[in-house]
Write a protein that holds these residues in place. Sequence first.
Motif, mmCIF file in Angstrom:
data_model
loop_
_atom_site.group_PDB
_atom_site.id
_atom_site.type_symbol
_atom_site.label_atom_id
_atom_site.label_comp_id
_atom_site.label_asym_id
_atom_site.label_seq_id
_atom_site.Cartn_x
_atom_site.Cartn_y
_atom_site.Cartn_z
ATOM 1 N N ARG A 304 12.526 6.522 -5.739
ATOM 2 C CA ARG A 304 14.665 5.758 -6.284
ATOM 3 C C ARG A 304 15.361 7.055 -5.385
ATOM 4 O O ARG A 304 15.896 6.297 -4.743
ATOM 5 N N LYS A 305 14.387 7.675 -4.843
ATOM 6 C CA LYS A 305 15.543 9.067 -4.738
ATOM 7 C C LYS A 305 15.609 8.867 -2.939
ATOM 8 O O LYS A 305 16.545 9.199 -2.085
ATOM 9 N N ASN A 306 14.292 8.571 -2.422
ATOM 10 C CA ASN A 306 14.293 7.898 -0.943
ATOM 11 C C ASN A 306 12.324 6.902 -1.465
ATOM 12 O O ASN A 306 11.388 7.550 -1.177
ATOM 13 N N PRO A 307 13.227 5.901 -0.659
ATOM 14 C CA PRO A 307 11.693 4.954 -0.502
ATOM 15 C C PRO A 307 11.357 5.233 0.064
ATOM 16 O O PRO A 307 9.935 4.281 0.237
ATOM 17 N N ARG A 308 11.236 5.861 1.213
ATOM 18 C CA ARG A 308 10.444 6.040 2.551
ATOM 19 C C ARG A 308 9.863 7.894 2.108
ATOM 20 O O ARG A 308 9.119 8.560 3.020
ATOM 21 N N ASP A 309 10.229 7.947 1.021
ATOM 22 C CA ASP A 309 9.104 9.149 0.421
ATOM 23 C C ASP A 309 6.900 9.592 1.023
ATOM 24 O O ASP A 309 7.470 7.658 0.410
ATOM 25 N N PRO A 310 6.979 10.333 1.292
ATOM 26 C CA PRO A 310 5.366 9.286 1.561
ATOM 27 C C PRO A 310 4.832 9.812 0.945
ATOM 28 O O PRO A 310 3.688 8.820 1.199
ATOM 29 N N LEU A 311 4.874 10.354 -0.161
ATOM 30 C CA LEU A 311 3.836 9.937 -1.448
ATOM 31 C C LEU A 311 4.132 8.227 -2.034
ATOM 32 O O LEU A 311 2.640 7.698 -1.918
ATOM 33 N N VAL A 312 4.978 7.887 -1.784
ATOM 34 C CA VAL A 312 4.868 6.809 -2.088
ATOM 35 C C VAL A 312 4.681 5.461 -1.128
ATOM 36 O O VAL A 312 4.625 4.564 -1.870
ATOM 37 N N LEU A 313 4.788 6.566 0.301
ATOM 38 C CA LEU A 313 4.384 5.181 1.228
ATOM 39 C C LEU A 313 2.533 5.538 0.928
ATOM 40 O O LEU A 313 1.694 3.827 1.292
ATOM 41 N N MET A 314 2.242 6.650 0.651
ATOM 42 C CA MET A 314 0.838 5.850 0.496
ATOM 43 C C MET A 314 0.032 5.464 -0.239
ATOM 44 O O MET A 314 -0.837 5.035 -0.126
ATOM 45 N N PHE A 315 0.744 5.662 -0.981
ATOM 46 C CA PHE A 315 0.228 5.119 -2.592
ATOM 47 C C PHE A 315 0.112 3.417 -2.138
ATOM 48 O O PHE A 315 -0.401 2.834 -2.047
ATOM 49 N N ALA A 316 1.722 3.054 -1.264
ATOM 50 C CA ALA A 316 2.168 1.778 -1.073
ATOM 51 C C ALA A 316 0.668 1.053 -0.119
ATOM 52 O O ALA A 316 0.097 -0.460 -0.675
ATOM 53 N N LEU A 317 -0.249 1.971 0.290
ATOM 54 C CA LEU A 317 -0.557 1.621 1.797
ATOM 55 C C LEU A 317 -2.354 1.696 0.485
ATOM 56 O O LEU A 317 -2.292 0.331 1.547
ATOM 57 N N ASP A 318 -2.371 2.553 0.359
ATOM 58 C CA ASP A 318 -4.563 2.537 -0.190
ATOM 59 C C ASP A 318 -4.153 1.543 -1.521
ATOM 60 O O ASP A 318 -5.096 0.927 -1.189
ATOM 61 N N CYS A 319 -3.215 0.735 -2.435
ATOM 62 C CA CYS A 319 -3.581 0.174 -3.225
ATOM 63 C C CYS A 319 -3.837 -1.660 -2.140
ATOM 64 O O CYS A 319 -4.426 -1.951 -2.354
ATOM 65 N N VAL A 321 -4.611 -1.667 0.815
ATOM 66 C CA VAL A 321 -6.375 -1.365 1.732
ATOM 67 C C VAL A 321 -7.351 -2.009 0.912
ATOM 68 O O VAL A 321 -8.013 -2.828 0.610
ATOM 69 N N VAL A 322 -6.501 -1.307 -0.913
ATOM 70 C CA VAL A 322 -7.763 -1.696 -2.051
ATOM 71 C C VAL A 322 -8.153 -3.214 -2.148
ATOM 72 O O VAL A 322 -8.892 -3.574 -2.590
ATOM 73 N N ALA A 323 -6.622 -3.251 -2.487
ATOM 74 C CA ALA A 323 -6.214 -5.028 -2.654
ATOM 75 C C ALA A 323 -7.315 -5.610 -1.329
ATOM 76 O O ALA A 323 -8.503 -7.410 -2.170
ATOM 77 N N TYR A 324 -7.146 -5.782 -0.025
ATOM 78 C CA TYR A 324 -8.367 -6.501 1.153
ATOM 79 C C TYR A 324 -9.153 -6.429 0.766
ATOM 80 O O TYR A 324 -9.850 -7.275 0.964
ATOM 81 N N GLY A 325 -9.514 -5.210 0.319
ATOM 82 C CA GLY A 325 -10.971 -5.061 0.237
ATOM 83 C C GLY A 325 -11.879 -5.970 -1.047
ATOM 84 O O GLY A 325 -12.926 -6.552 -0.788
ATOM 85 N N TRP A 326 -10.827 -5.933 -2.047
ATOM 86 C CA TRP A 326 -11.597 -6.893 -2.932
ATOM 87 C C TRP A 326 -11.309 -8.399 -2.561
ATOM 88 O O TRP A 326 -12.419 -9.391 -2.958
ATOM 89 N N PHE A 327 -9.970 -8.821 -2.382
ATOM 90 C CA PHE A 327 -9.876 -10.092 -2.237
ATOM 91 C C PHE A 327 -10.474 -10.882 -0.839
ATOM 92 O O PHE A 327 -11.285 -12.157 -0.369
ATOM 93 N N SER A 328 -10.783 -10.039 0.158
ATOM 94 C CA SER A 328 -11.448 -10.283 2.007
ATOM 95 C C SER A 328 -13.623 -10.032 1.590
ATOM 96 O O SER A 328 -14.034 -10.372 2.546
ATOM 97 N N GLY A 329 -13.839 -9.110 0.269
ATOM 98 C CA GLY A 329 -15.185 -8.759 -0.066
ATOM 99 C C GLY A 329 -15.785 -8.074 0.717
ATOM 100 O O GLY A 329 -16.667 -7.765 0.503
ATOM 101 N N HIS A 330 -14.658 -7.278 1.451
ATOM 102 C CA HIS A 330 -15.482 -6.398 2.108
ATOM 103 C C HIS A 330 -14.769 -5.196 0.929
ATOM 104 O O HIS A 330 -14.018 -4.287 1.116
ATOM 105 N N TYR A 331 -16.389 -4.739 -0.045
ATOM 106 C CA TYR A 331 -15.725 -4.161 -1.153
ATOM 107 C C TYR A 331 -15.655 -2.633 -0.841
ATOM 108 O O TYR A 331 -15.568 -2.059 -1.240
ATOM 109 N N THR A 332 -16.276 -2.536 0.626
ATOM 110 C CA THR A 332 -16.716 -0.623 0.849
ATOM 111 C C THR A 332 -14.770 -0.515 1.084
ATOM 112 O O THR A 332 -15.285 1.189 0.813
ATOM 113 N N TYR A 333 -14.173 -0.748 1.298
ATOM 114 C CA TYR A 333 -13.019 -0.720 1.484
ATOM 115 C C TYR A 333 -12.463 1.007 -0.351
ATOM 116 O O TYR A 333 -11.405 0.975 0.192
ATOM 117 N N GLY A 334 -12.676 -0.204 -0.981
ATOM 118 C CA GLY A 334 -12.658 0.430 -2.379
ATOM 119 C C GLY A 334 -12.951 2.091 -2.790
ATOM 120 O O GLY A 334 -12.504 2.413 -3.116
#
Length: 524
Positions: A304-319, A321-334
């Motif tokens: 809310r204070k800063n949409p470009r906060d590094p922790l916020v961006l980090m969490f969104a991008l990590d999620c 990648v994890v979602a990609y691992g599930w839907f693509s079947g490349h579970y190693t990304y988990g």
Amino acid sequence: MTMATPGAGLRTRREAHGATALHGRRRWRPSPYVVFGGLFWIVMSLAFWRVPMCCDFGQHAAVVERLKDNLLHPRHPMADLPGAGSPYYSPYAVAQGVFAKATGLAGWEVVKLAGLLNLIVLLTGLGRFVRVLTPRQWAPVLALFAMVVLWGTRMAWWSGYLGLMSMTGNLAYPSTFAIGLAFWAWGWAGALAKSREPRSPWAYAGLGALCGVILLVHPISSVAAVIGVVAFAASARRPLPGLWKWAVTAVTAAVIAASWPYYSVFSLVGDESVDWIHRQLYTEMPQRFWLALLGLPALALRCRKNPRDPLVLMFALDCAVVAYGWFSGHYTYGRILGLTLVPLQFALAIELAAPRPWRRWRTALAGVAATGAAVGFFTLQAGAVVPRALDPVGFDQPPRWPGYGWAVSRMDRGDVVLTDGYYPTRSVPAYGANLVAPAWPDTSLDEDTRNHRLQEVRDYLAPDSSRAERERIVRRYDVRWLLLTPDQKVPREAVVVAWGPRTGEVLARVSGGDTRVGGRDTKQ
């Protein structure tokens, strides 16, 4: 005209010197993180040291043994096969091999000692990372305890997972060292992003070199490490004008990774050989990680204070990648799930480290976090640091695998062992022995070949196997030893040498019926 009192200037200088000295001593007083981080290092080192070899420990010890034998051209970590192209031969492992050669220590001893070093890298990296996010002195302390306790109420035991219980097993793994370096890289990237003055391209190149090393040490952890660097780059005051400098970081990382002679890290892109192993990472996720979600309100406030906060961006991008691992079947990304929790845990710690007076909602958040930490510690993590002898409750303890010193002490270095036992296939190579069939996939060995060898082991151990078939397998793989479970039949041509004191497993000698081991007659 006023006369100066003799000696007044001298006293003044002495008083000033004393005040400066006192001020200097106050300035050098250890921070809360130095105190609690040091205590944590001692407690966690003792907890790690008391847990015997288990899980992937034997694999990493075997890597050191092969490098100790031949530093430039090591064999396959677990079998008498070529090892060219194996991703286990990283800069981290090569450094361990050099240390083993110089000291004469066994592979398992070097790996055990590495756990203590890895913990130092992890703790110092965590402190650097948090300091670039906030100057609050207690934030690193709270971040450390959130990182090791706020997981869930179901065991999350995997390489790269930094709960207390998991750390007792994986502290010596390359993943822990890589995560420590990732924290250092994030602190470095954060300093570059926050800098008001233009920084030299060499600073960005240095960050790139560090990222390249992380990529080689543990490729899957490097995915999360790069995500963190990208998050800080995107959070910079003026991200677009400085984009070319961040490009220097990317190019340097790629050059460092491409220059490594032992294996090509880029050949791992798209590799599916270990995806089936990692599918279980996606099972029971709510039970394994729900306590980390207590940091979601703090992360939302930062957004809310800063949409470009590094922790916020980090969490969104990590999620993502994890979602990609599930839907693509490349579970190693988990595998980055453990680091996906870091933005939640650290955002909570930073919020709770804010100076008082606290607002009412922050007091409530602190109460919920303390309750969650107690739940996580007493239901799952306590057994990691509370020995059974001092345990009044009966906490779950780390696994205690059986040792195989009783078996390998009778073998010569490089002997081939035929076994399908879960524990010995993951432990025996740590002492310099070889398996007929490696337990884990490795890009240096074609997966069809490994599967064929596994089938050969099953054929040998089948109750209806013929002596001719067994002798063919023995000759083909130069088998000298059988390591059998108590319910497996010992072939007539094999000679029993020893029994496991804890498991009752049977060690038998084959290959011509030679019954002399180490100059002793073992025929029974």
